[in-house]
Design a protein around this motif. Structure first.
Motif, PDB file in Angstrom:
ATOM      1  N   TYR A 107      11.941 -42.423  18.072  1.00 29.51           N
ATOM      2  CA  TYR A 107      13.285 -41.530  17.877  1.00 29.51           C
ATOM      3  C   TYR A 107      14.065 -42.340  18.931  1.00 29.51           C
ATOM      4  O   TYR A 107      13.676 -43.228  19.806  1.00 29.51           O
ATOM      5  N   THR A 108      15.396 -42.284  18.599  1.00 29.89           N
ATOM      6  CA  THR A 108      16.545 -42.509  19.483  1.00 29.89           C
ATOM      7  C   THR A 108      17.372 -41.367  19.736  1.00 29.89           C
ATOM      8  O   THR A 108      18.104 -40.760  18.965  1.00 29.89           O
ATOM      9  N   MET A 109      17.929 -41.315  20.982  1.00 23.83           N
ATOM     10  CA  MET A 109      18.855 -40.175  21.490  1.00 23.83           C
ATOM     11  C   MET A 109      20.208 -40.673  21.248  1.00 23.83           C
ATOM     12  O   MET A 109      20.519 -41.674  21.986  1.00 23.83           O
ATOM     13  N   PHE A 110      20.925 -39.927  20.813  1.00 21.80           N
ATOM     14  CA  PHE A 110      22.456 -39.859  20.667  1.00 21.80           C
ATOM     15  C   PHE A 110      23.026 -38.819  21.635  1.00 21.80           C
ATOM     16  O   PHE A 110      22.815 -37.730  20.939  1.00 21.80           O
ATOM     17  N   ASP A 111      23.514 -38.803  22.804  1.00 21.37           N
ATOM     18  CA  ASP A 111      23.893 -37.559  23.267  1.00 21.37           C
ATOM     19  C   ASP A 111      25.217 -36.805  22.822  1.00 21.37           C
ATOM     20  O   ASP A 111      25.470 -35.765  23.007  1.00 21.37           O
ATOM     21  N   ARG A 112      25.928 -37.968  22.175  1.00 20.24           N
ATOM     22  CA  ARG A 112      27.177 -37.300  21.358  1.00 20.24           C
ATOM     23  C   ARG A 112      27.539 -38.299  20.369  1.00 20.24           C
ATOM     24  O   ARG A 112      27.453 -39.543  20.445  1.00 20.24           O
ATOM     25  N   LEU A 113      28.602 -37.817  19.345  1.00 22.87           N
ATOM     26  CA  LEU A 113      29.041 -38.761  18.314  1.00 22.87           C
ATOM     27  C   LEU A 113      30.561 -38.503  18.125  1.00 22.87           C
ATOM     28  O   LEU A 113      31.278 -38.699  17.139  1.00 22.87           O
ATOM     29  N   THR A 114      31.102 -38.205  19.373  1.00 24.98           N
ATOM     30  CA  THR A 114      32.578 -37.991  19.283  1.00 24.98           C
ATOM     31  C   THR A 114      33.119 -38.922  20.437  1.00 24.98           C
ATOM     32  O   THR A 114      32.647 -39.228  21.805  1.00 24.98           O
ATOM     33  N   GLY A 115      34.196 -39.696  20.140  1.00 29.61           N
ATOM     34  CA  GLY A 115      34.487 -40.990  20.844  1.00 29.61           C
ATOM     35  C   GLY A 115      34.184 -42.225  20.476  1.00 29.61           C
ATOM     36  O   GLY A 115      33.358 -42.461  19.520  1.00 29.61           O
ATOM     37  N   ASN A 118      28.419 -47.402  19.442  1.00 32.95           N
ATOM     38  CA  ASN A 118      26.740 -47.462  19.554  1.00 32.95           C
ATOM     39  C   ASN A 118      25.965 -46.935  18.426  1.00 32.95           C
ATOM     40  O   ASN A 118      24.970 -47.595  18.113  1.00 32.95           O
ATOM     41  N   PHE A 119      26.565 -45.850  18.032  1.00 36.54           N
ATOM     42  CA  PHE A 119      25.692 -45.036  16.903  1.00 36.54           C
ATOM     43  C   PHE A 119      25.803 -46.159  15.518  1.00 36.54           C
ATOM     44  O   PHE A 119      24.972 -46.675  14.840  1.00 36.54           O
ATOM     45  N   VAL A 120      26.921 -46.647  15.213  1.00 34.45           N
ATOM     46  CA  VAL A 120      27.170 -47.592  14.185  1.00 34.45           C
ATOM     47  C   VAL A 120      26.305 -48.923  14.151  1.00 34.45           C
ATOM     48  O   VAL A 120      25.763 -49.305  13.112  1.00 34.45           O
ATOM     49  N   GLN A 121      26.548 -49.345  15.557  1.00 36.35           N
ATOM     50  CA  GLN A 121      25.864 -50.781  15.786  1.00 36.35           C
ATOM     51  C   GLN A 121      24.242 -50.367  15.736  1.00 36.35           C
ATOM     52  O   GLN A 121      23.449 -51.221  15.081  1.00 36.35           O
ATOM     53  N   PHE A 122      23.724 -49.299  16.182  1.00 38.97           N
ATOM     54  CA  PHE A 122      22.230 -49.115  15.951  1.00 38.97           C
ATOM     55  C   PHE A 122      22.063 -48.942  14.313  1.00 38.97           C
ATOM     56  O   PHE A 122      20.884 -49.485  13.894  1.00 38.97           O
TER      57      PHE A 122
END
Lengths: 466, 471
Positions: free
Chosen positions: A258-266, A272-276
Motif C-alpha cells: 500500500y501507499t498512503m496519501f494523507d490528502r489529495l487537495t492542493g 505526488n499522487f499523479v507522479q506515483f
C-alpha cells in the motif's frame, strides 16, 4: 506544528462530533446490495437515517436490531438473529453490515460469537456476507467508525489471490471524500490505463442517480466479488490517515503493498499522487492533467490576492481538517481557530498554533476575529451570531443542495476550492469610503498599544519557562 | 417517586383514550405501540419522542445525558419556530466517555448542569436520560434534585431512555415530567376568562402563528402552548387556563386529561388542519370558554369570524380547484393525522387513492371509511417497494408523506409534498390550507416533470435493439 489540546468542560455545547456507529453505517453503504444495521435501540438507527437522508437527499437503507430494555440486559443474540433473518427474507442482501452501539457495548454483547452461532443455525445465510464492526458511541467519532468498518470489511472478505490483475489498484478512501471526489480520483487513475476498485465506494450508491427499479438495499458500491478479489490488485492506495489501519490490514492479508496519501487537495499533494500513478503504470501523465495542473497554478495565482492573510475558523474531522486546512495554509490563510472531533497523528502536524478536540462552542469562542468560518451545517447559528461568511464542508450538510457532488480533490477540485474561497472573500469586500483610512489609523494606534502589552506578557512567560 | 416502569404502565392505562379503554387488561399492559421487529423496524425511540415534545420550549436548556450519538447525530434538526429565545436550538450534551460508562456519569452531569447555568442562565434545565446512562444506573432524578437545591433553579429530569419504547411513548413520558415537575409551579401575573392552553402543538414551520391571529381577534389568549413557542414560565403557570385544546391526536393526551382532573380544565380533541376542522376547533374553544364563564357573545363573534374566514379560504381554494379536480393522492402519514388532511384534500376536489393506517385502530379506520367511502384503500404497513409500484404504475398523481419516503416518489419522477416534521411550509388554519392546495398545484404542474420523464433520444431510437439484447 500545532499543540493538540482537549477541552476540559463537562458539558459539550453544540456538538461538532457524531458517533462511530453511523460512520460505520456510511462505510457499509459503499458496498453493493448491502443492508447497514445498527445493533442498538431503534433510535440509534433513526437518528442516523434522518441525518443521511438530509445530507445526501437519497433513500437510505439502514436497519436496527431494535433492542429494548429487557433484551439489552439478557443479551442481544436473539435480536441479531431475528434481524439478520428478517433482512435476509425481505431484501436478500449480498452483505449485512452490523455495527454495535453504546447500548450493546455497555452490556458487552459478544457479537462475533453470536454470528458464528447464527451461521451454524441458518445454513441459508451461507451466501450472505456478514461484516461486524465494534463501534461504541462513547469512544472516538464518525471517521473512527468508518475506519473500523473498513478494517472489518477487509478482515471478513479479503483473501490472497494467486492470479493477479496487472492493471488493478485498490483504493481505500476516507469518509471525508464525497461521491464526486471518488469519481474524480477514479478518472485520474483510469487515465493511466489502470482500473480502480474503491473499498468502500459511496460514489456508486450515494451519488444521486435515478435507478431503473426499486432496491431496498444499497443501489451501487463495491460488489462482494470485488471485495473477495482485493488480493489480485497490484497496489493499494489509501487516501486519508484514517485508512492507514485498513491499508495495513489489507497488505497483511493479501500481500498487496500500500501507499498512503494523507490528502489529495492542493498542488503538491496532487503532483505526488499523479507522479506515483505515472511510475506505477509506466505511462506518462496525460495531456488533460498537465493542462489541469496549469489551470490550477493560474487559479492559485488569481486567488492568492484575496486569500492571503485571512484568518480562518475551521471545525472538521481530522482528515477533512488536514485536507482543507493544509490547502488554506498554502493559500496564505492563517488557521486561527481549529477544532476537531477525535485523535489523529495528523493533528500535531497541522499548520496552526493549536488544534482543539472540542465542540462548536469552543470554535465560536475562538472565531470572533476570523474572516471565514468553515464547518458542517451546524455552524449556521454561529455564523449568524458572528456575522462572518460561512462555507459548509463535511457531513452533515443539510441546508444546502449538492453535498454529494462537492469536489475538492485533484487539480480540478483544488481549483474549484481556490475559487470558492477567493469568491467568498471577494463578496465580503467593502467599498472604500472617505473614512476607511481614518478608521485604520485609529485601529493601528490601538493595536500598537495592545501589541506592546502582549509582547511584554509573552516575554514574561518565556523567561519563566526557561 | 414512581419507578420508570410504573410510569410506563401508567401512561399505557389512559382512561381518556377510548382506544385504550376498549382493550383488555392484558393487551393494555403491552401499550399502544406494536412490538418492534428486529431488522424490519422504523421510527424513533422514546428519547426522540420526549425531545420532540419538549424541545419547542424555547428558553430552556435541553441537556442530553448520554454518549454523543443521542444529541450529536441529530441536534437542531426540527422546524419548531420561536418568537424569542433561541436557546432551545443550542445542543447540550454530557457526551459521556468510556470512563464515565465505567465509573458512572452522575458527576459529569452535575458539573454540566452547573456549566450550562453559569454560561447561559436559562430559567430551567431539562435533563434527558438515554439508554447507556440508564443502563449503568445513573440516577438523573437524584442529580436533578440535588442541582435544583444547590442552584435554586428548576432542573427537570426527563426519564425516557430510548430503549423503553417508541417515539409515541416518549411523548407521553415527557408529558408526565411536565405534570410532575413543571405545571402548577408558578402563577401568572393576571388571568382572564379567555385563557386557553393548546396541548400537543409544536409550532412547526410557525403553524401556531397561522392560528394565533384568529384567537387574538376573538380576544382569546393562549396562556400556554405545550410546547410550541412556549416559555418555561408559561408551561409552569398553564394550570390557570380556563379550557384546553389537545392537538396532534393522542401524543399528549395524558397531559390534557390529568390537567382536567387536577385543575378542572376541560379539554377537547381538535385539529387545525383543514377548513372544517379549524372552524370546529374554534367553535369548541369558544363553547368551552363560555361554559367556564366567558361572555356569551364570544359564540356569535366566533361564528362571524368563521364565516368570514371560510368564505375567504374557499375563494382561495376554488382558484385551484379546476386544476386539482380528480387528481389522485397517496397519503402516507402517521395515521390519525390523516383524517384532517383527508377532508382538506377532498375540499380541494382531489381523490385519496390510499392512506396509511399503521398507527390507527379499528375505530379510526371506520372514520376514514366514512370520509373516503367504503372502498378506501387503507394500508397497514406500506413498504417503500409498494409505494414505488403504486406511483410507477400511475395509480396516484402525487404522494404526500414524511421526508424519509420522499425519494420513493422522486425516483419514479412523481410529485411529492412534505407534510411531516421537517416541512418548510406551514399548513395550519384557513391560510395554511390554501397554502397546502397551492403547493399541491405547484407540485403537480411543475415544468420539471415533463423534462425528467422524457427518455434520452438514443434510448427511444435504439429501444428495439436494447430490448432485444435484454431478452
Amino acid at each position: 506544528m500545532a499543540i493538540v489540546n482537549t477541552n476540559h468542560k463537562a458539558c459539550t455545547v453544540n456538538p461538532l462530533k457524531m458517533s462511530q456507529p453511523i460512520g460505520a453505517a456510511l462505510a457499509f453503504m459503499g458496498l453493493n446490495n448491502c443492508m447497514p444495521t445498527l445493533h442498538g435501540s431503534q433510535g440509534c438507527t433513526s437518528f442516523g437515517l434522518v441525518l443521511f437522508v438530509r445530507h445526501f437527499r437519497e433513500m437510505i437503507p439502514m436497519q436496527t436490531t431494535a433492542m429494548n430494555e429487557v433484551n439489552t440486559i439478557l443479551g442481544g443474540m436473539e435480536n441479531i438473529e431475528q434481524a439478520i433473518v428478517n433482512i435476509w427474507e425481505r431484501t436478500k442482501p449480498a452483505v449485512i453490515g452490523l455495527a454495535s452501539t453504546g447500548l450493546t457495548e455497555t452490556k458487552g454483547d459478544d457479537v462475533n460469537a453470536y454470528i458464528k452461532l447464527i451461521r451454524a443455525k441458518h445454513p441459508e445465510l451461507a451466501d450472505t456476507a456478514i461484516v461486524y464492526a465494534s463501534t461504541p458511541d462513547y469512544v472516538g467519532a464518525f471517521q473512527d467508525g468508518w475506519s473500523k468498518a473498513a478494517v472489518c470489511i477487509i478482515q471478513e472478505t479479503a483473501e490472497p489471490c494467486q492470479v493477479k490483475q496487472v492493471n488493478r489498484v485498490n483504493v481505500l478512501p476516507g469518509s471525508h471524500l464525497t461521491p464526486a471526489d471518488i469519481d474524480e480520483i477514479r478518472e485520474i487513475i483510469e487515465s493511466f490505463g489502470l482500473f480502480a476498485v474503491f473499498i468502500p465506494d459511496i460514489s456508486g450508491s450515494l451519488d444521486g442517480h435515478i435507478p431503473e427499479d426499486f432496491t431496498p438495499t444499497t443501489l451501487g458500491g463495491t460488489t462482494v466479488l470485488e471485495l473477495r478479489t482485493m488480493g489480485a490488485a497490484r497496489a493499494t492506495i489509501a487516501i486519508g490517515e484514517q485508512m492507514h489501519a485498513a491499508a495495513i490490514e489489507l497488505e497483511m492479508k493479501t500481500g498487496v503493498p500500500y501507499t498512503m496519501f494523507d490528502r489529495l487537495t492542493g498542488l503538491d499533494a496532487n503532483d505526488n499522487f499523479v507522479q506515483f500513478l505515472s511510475k506505477l503504470s509506466g505511462k506518462p501523465v496525460a495531456l488533460k492533467y498537465r493542462r489541469q495542473r496549469s489551470q490550477l497554478q493560474d487559479a492559485m495565482l488569481d486567488a492568492h490576492f484575496y486569500t492571503g492573510g485571512k484568518k480562518i475558523a475551521i471545525g472538521a474531522e481530522p482528515d477533512l481538517l488536514w485536507s482543507l486546512g493544509s490547502f488554506l495554509s498554502e493559500m496564505g490563510c492563517e488557521l486561527a481557530a481549529v477544532v476537531t472531533t477525535t485523535q489523529s497523528p495528523l493533528l500535531e502536524k497541522m499548520p496552526a498554533e493549536e488544534v482543539l478536540i472540542g465542540d462548536l462552542e469552543d470554535l465560536e469562542m475562538r472565531a470572533k476575529d476570523c474572516d471565514l468560518l468553515i464547518t458542517h451545517s451546524h455552524g449556521r447559528q454561529m455564523a449568524e451570531r458572528l456575522h462572518i461568511p460561512f462555507l459548509r464542508f463535511g457531513i452533515p450538510t443539510f441546508d444546502r443542495l449538492g453535498a454529494a457532488h462537492k469536489l475538492t480533490v485533484g487539480y480540478r477540485g483544488t481549483k474549484e476550492l481556490a475559487f470558492e474561497l477567493a469568491n467568498t472573500f471577494l463578496a465580503e469586500d467593502h467599498e472604500a469610503t472617505p473614512d476607511s483610512w481614518r478608521e485604520t489609523f485609529q485601529e493601528i494606534n490601538t493595536e500598537v498599544a495592545s501589541e506592546a502589552q502582549t509582547t511584554c506578557a509573552s516575554n514574561g512567560s518565556c523567561s519563566s519557562c526557561n | 417517586m414512581a419507578s420508570l416502569n410504573e410510569k410506563v404502565q401508567d401512561v399505557f392505562n389512559e382512561p381518556a383514550c377510548d382506544k385504550n379503554q376498549a382493550k383488555g387488561e392484558k393487551e393494555r399492559k403491552k401499550g399502544c405501540t406494536k412490538q418492534l421487529t428486529p431488522g424490519a423496524a422504523a421510527g424513533g425511540c422514546a428519547f426522540d419522542g420526549a425531545k420532540i415534545a419538549l424541545q419547542p420550549i424555547t428558553d430552556v436548556a435541553h441537556l442530553v445525558h448520554g454518549p454523543i450519538a443521542c444529541e450529536g447525530n441529530g441536534w437542531d434538526n426540527r422546524g419548531a419556530k420561536s418568537s424569542d429565545s433561541k436557546l432551545y436550538r443550542t445542543g447540550f450534551t454530557t457526551d459521556i466517555s468510556e470512563l464515565d460508562v465505567i465509573y458512572g456519569g452522575e458527576k459529569r452531569l452535575y458539573k454540566s448542569i452547573r456549566e450550562v447555568l453559569e454560561k447561559y442562565n436559562p430559567p430551567a434545565v431539562f435533563v434527558y436520560q438515554t439508554c447507556v446512562t440508564a443502563l449503568i444506573g445513573d440516577d438523573i432524578e437524584a442529580v436533578c434534585k440535588a442541582a435544583t437545591t444547590k442552584f435554586g433553579k428548576p432542573i427537570i429530569p426527563i426519564n425516557a431512555p430510548g430503549f423503553v419504547g417508541a417515539k409515541n411513548l416518549g411523548n407521553k413520558l415527557a408529558g408526565e415530567a411536565l405534570l410532575e415537575y413543571v405545571i402548577g409551579t408558578e402563577e401568572p401575573e393576571l388571568t382572564t376568562p379567555y385563557d386557553i392552553n393548546i396541548i400537543g402543538e409544536y409550532n412547526l414551520a410557525g403553524e401556531l402563528w397561522q392560528i394565533k391571529p384568529l384567537l387574538d381577534e376573538l380576544g382569546i389568549r393562549i396562556l400556554a402552548c405545550i410546547s410550541g413557542d412556549a416559555k418555561y414560565k408559561e408551561v409552569a403557570y398553564s394550570h390557570r387556563a380556563k379550557a384546553a385544546m389537545m392537538v396532534c391526536s393522542k401524543a399528549m393526551i395524558n397531559v390534557a386529561r390529568k390537567m382536567e382532573e387536577r385543575y378542572n380544565i376541560p379539554f377537547f380533541e381538535g385539529s387545525f388542519y383543514g377548513i372544517t376542522d379549524t372552524s370546529e376547533s374554534l367553535r369548541q374553544i369558544s363553547k368551552l370558554l363560555v361554559q367556564q364563564g366567558a361572555a356569551e357573545d364570544l359564540l356569535s363573534r366566533t361564528e362571524k369570524l368563521i364565516f368570514r374566514e371560510e368564505t375567504r379560504a374557499w375563494e382561495g381554494i376554488n382558484r385551484y380547484r379546476a386544476k386539482l379536480q380528480g387528481k389522485k393522492v397517496l397519503l402516507i402519514t402517521g395515521g390519525v393525522k390523516s383524517w384532517s388532511v383527508v377532508s382538506a384534500l377532498q375540499e380541494g376536489g382531489m381523490e385519496i387513492v390510499g392512506t396509511s393506517v399503521k398507527k390507527s385502530t379499528d375505530e379510526d379506520k371506520d372514520k376514514i371509511k366514512e370520509l373516503m367511502g367504503e372502498d378506501a384503500h387503507m394500508f397497514d404497513d406500506m413498504r417503500p417497494r409498494d409505494m414505488y409500484a403504486m406511483l410507477k404504475e400511475c395509480r396516484a398523481d402525487i404522494m404526500l408523506s414524511g421526508g424519509r419516503s420522499q425519494f420513493v416518489a422522486l425516483k419514479v419522477k412523481m410529485p411529492w409534498l412534505d407534510i411531516n416534521q421537517e416541512r418548510h411550509h406551514a399548513y395550519a388554519g384557513y391560510v395554511g390550507m390554501v397554502e397546502l392546495v397551492k403547493q399541491i398545484e405547484q407540485a403537480l404542474y411543475h415544468p420539471v416533470w415533463a423534462q425528467v420523464r422524457k427518455p434520452a433520444p438514443w434510448e427511444t431510437e435504439v429501444s428495439e435493439v436494447s430490448e432485444a439484447k435484454a431478452a
